[in-house]
Design an enzyme around this catalytic site. Sequence first.
Site, PDB file in Angstrom:
ATOM      1  N   HIS A  22       5.888  -8.104  -0.128  1.00  0.00           N
ATOM      2  CA  HIS A  22       4.638  -8.290   0.620  1.00  0.00           C
ATOM      3  C   HIS A  22       3.488  -7.953  -0.313  1.00  0.00           C
ATOM      4  O   HIS A  22       3.005  -6.830  -0.369  1.00  0.00           O
ATOM      5  CB  HIS A  22       4.639  -7.388   1.855  1.00  0.00           C
ATOM      6  CG  HIS A  22       3.505  -7.641   2.806  1.00  0.00           C
ATOM      7  ND1 HIS A  22       3.619  -7.492   4.176  1.00  0.00           N
ATOM      8  CD2 HIS A  22       2.220  -8.019   2.597  1.00  0.00           C
ATOM      9  CE1 HIS A  22       2.466  -7.768   4.754  1.00  0.00           C
ATOM     10  NE2 HIS A  22       1.588  -8.082   3.805  1.00  0.00           N
ATOM     11  N   HIS A  24      -0.137  -9.872  -1.668  1.00  0.00           N
ATOM     12  CA  HIS A  24      -1.095 -10.982  -1.736  1.00  0.00           C
ATOM     13  C   HIS A  24      -1.694 -10.980  -3.135  1.00  0.00           C
ATOM     14  O   HIS A  24      -2.380 -10.029  -3.513  1.00  0.00           O
ATOM     15  CB  HIS A  24      -2.192 -10.791  -0.694  1.00  0.00           C
ATOM     16  CG  HIS A  24      -1.687 -10.764   0.713  1.00  0.00           C
ATOM     17  ND1 HIS A  24      -1.566 -11.894   1.482  1.00  0.00           N
ATOM     18  CD2 HIS A  24      -1.245  -9.731   1.488  1.00  0.00           C
ATOM     19  CE1 HIS A  24      -1.085 -11.571   2.672  1.00  0.00           C
ATOM     20  NE2 HIS A  24      -0.878 -10.257   2.697  1.00  0.00           N
ATOM     21  N   HIS A 202       2.949 -12.664   9.138  1.00  0.00           N
ATOM     22  CA  HIS A 202       2.375 -11.380   9.528  1.00  0.00           C
ATOM     23  C   HIS A 202       2.378 -11.319  11.056  1.00  0.00           C
ATOM     24  O   HIS A 202       1.864 -12.225  11.721  1.00  0.00           O
ATOM     25  CB  HIS A 202       0.927 -11.264   9.043  1.00  0.00           C
ATOM     26  CG  HIS A 202       0.787 -11.052   7.565  1.00  0.00           C
ATOM     27  ND1 HIS A 202       1.411 -11.837   6.641  1.00  0.00           N
ATOM     28  CD2 HIS A 202       0.065 -10.133   6.862  1.00  0.00           C
ATOM     29  CE1 HIS A 202       1.090 -11.416   5.421  1.00  0.00           C
ATOM     30  NE2 HIS A 202       0.275 -10.380   5.530  1.00  0.00           N
ATOM     31  N   GLU A 205       0.860  -6.219  13.156  1.00  0.00           N
ATOM     32  CA  GLU A 205       0.044  -5.272  12.383  1.00  0.00           C
ATOM     33  C   GLU A 205      -1.071  -4.787  13.304  1.00  0.00           C
ATOM     34  O   GLU A 205      -1.077  -3.651  13.757  1.00  0.00           O
ATOM     35  CB  GLU A 205      -0.524  -5.934  11.135  1.00  0.00           C
ATOM     36  CG  GLU A 205      -1.401  -4.998  10.301  1.00  0.00           C
ATOM     37  CD  GLU A 205      -2.105  -5.701   9.150  1.00  0.00           C
ATOM     38  OE1 GLU A 205      -2.610  -4.984   8.279  1.00  0.00           O
ATOM     39  OE2 GLU A 205      -2.176  -6.948   9.133  1.00  0.00           O
ATOM     40  N   ASP A 283       0.928  -4.794  -0.337  1.00  0.00           N
ATOM     41  CA  ASP A 283      -0.003  -5.648   0.401  1.00  0.00           C
ATOM     42  C   ASP A 283      -1.137  -6.166  -0.497  1.00  0.00           C
ATOM     43  O   ASP A 283      -1.006  -7.221  -1.119  1.00  0.00           O
ATOM     44  CB  ASP A 283      -0.551  -4.891   1.612  1.00  0.00           C
ATOM     45  CG  ASP A 283      -1.035  -5.803   2.724  1.00  0.00           C
ATOM     46  OD1 ASP A 283      -1.054  -7.027   2.534  1.00  0.00           O
ATOM     47  OD2 ASP A 283      -1.397  -5.294   3.802  1.00  0.00           O
ATOM     48  N   ASP A 284      -2.252  -5.442  -0.556  1.00  0.00           N
ATOM     49  CA  ASP A 284      -3.407  -5.813  -1.383  1.00  0.00           C
ATOM     50  C   ASP A 284      -3.785  -4.591  -2.223  1.00  0.00           C
ATOM     51  O   ASP A 284      -4.744  -3.882  -1.917  1.00  0.00           O
ATOM     52  CB  ASP A 284      -4.591  -6.234  -0.505  1.00  0.00           C
ATOM     53  CG  ASP A 284      -4.269  -7.450   0.340  1.00  0.00           C
ATOM     54  OD1 ASP A 284      -4.447  -8.581  -0.158  1.00  0.00           O
ATOM     55  OD2 ASP A 284      -3.827  -7.279   1.491  1.00  0.00           O
TER      56      ASP A 284
END
Length: 343
Positions: A22, A24, A202, A205, A283-284
């Site tokens: 996961h 991005h 997703h 969340e 994630d980011d």
Amino acid sequence: MSIDIGADIDAFIAGLPKAELHLHIEGSLEPELMFELARRNGVEIPFDSVEAVRAAYDFSNLQDFLDIYYAGAAVLLTRRDFEDLAFAYFQRAAADTVRHAEIFFDPQTHTDRGVAMAEVIEGLLAGMARAEAELGVTSRLILCFLRHLDEAAAFATLEAAEPWLDRIAGVGLDSSEVGHPPSKFQRVFERAGTLGLKRVAHAGEEGPPAYVHEALDLLHIDRMDHGNRSMEDEALVQRLAAERMTLTVCPLSNLKLCVVDDLKDHPVPEMLRQGLHVTLNSDDPAYFGGYVNDNYRELAHAVGLTRQQLTQMAKNSFEGSFLSEADKTARIAEVEAYARAAG
């Protein structure tokens, strides 16, 4: 004593082989690279220093984050930019003993700005090939649809990507979750399935457990991204455990976006206790203050994860990947050998 235990866990995590499922790639754009690309491409950005960018990373929710995320992406224009972005991430991943990564990209973020699909995909593929050759990190590419846009835009994006579908492992669904249920994209996910693509989304969340049900039943996902709010639905938890559905959980992202108020309250220990197939991911990471090992370490310290739990999640990360069965077996054996050797 606690300091020694902490150092021991940190050292164990540092060498633990793992996959990241996961990530991005646009969310790995560090402020330093943002400024470098802005200068290279003559792009004006609304910040006058790296420090100003970092100061702006004070989010209260997903939308606040997305606003700055899209502003930062404006510096990405050429094949070289996307290659540099990808390779920078893989260097950080390799340092965290990531052996395999399955990276999301958001083509609509770029094509809507007039950047050609070829620039985006060919650049990312070049960075991925370089990472495998120079760093030994294998990878897969997952094309994500922006859920705040409409179904027609998703279909157009999938069609535009068709020349590269033999090098794209799957499709995903990201961006603003609330108000954009998975059902909105049922038909385009059906189309992706007929093209032989894996499907992830997703869900759960910020959105309710009902979105998780939709992702399972309407999108027929192979893997779930986040899934935290599944814990509110006991029957759903039992189903996820029975189906061994992989959840790509992102602790520091959850903290930064106020999905949890404190890491000590994170649901991962309970997820593991109930038999969920949990993985840890970043994630980011440029925006949320931590790459994958940071997520392992900070959560381990916050909730008291054991070596056995950490090892299980690393094994889950390979089992839940889109590697071949032979490659999965080899990587899981590598994790087990490491855990044995570490005592």
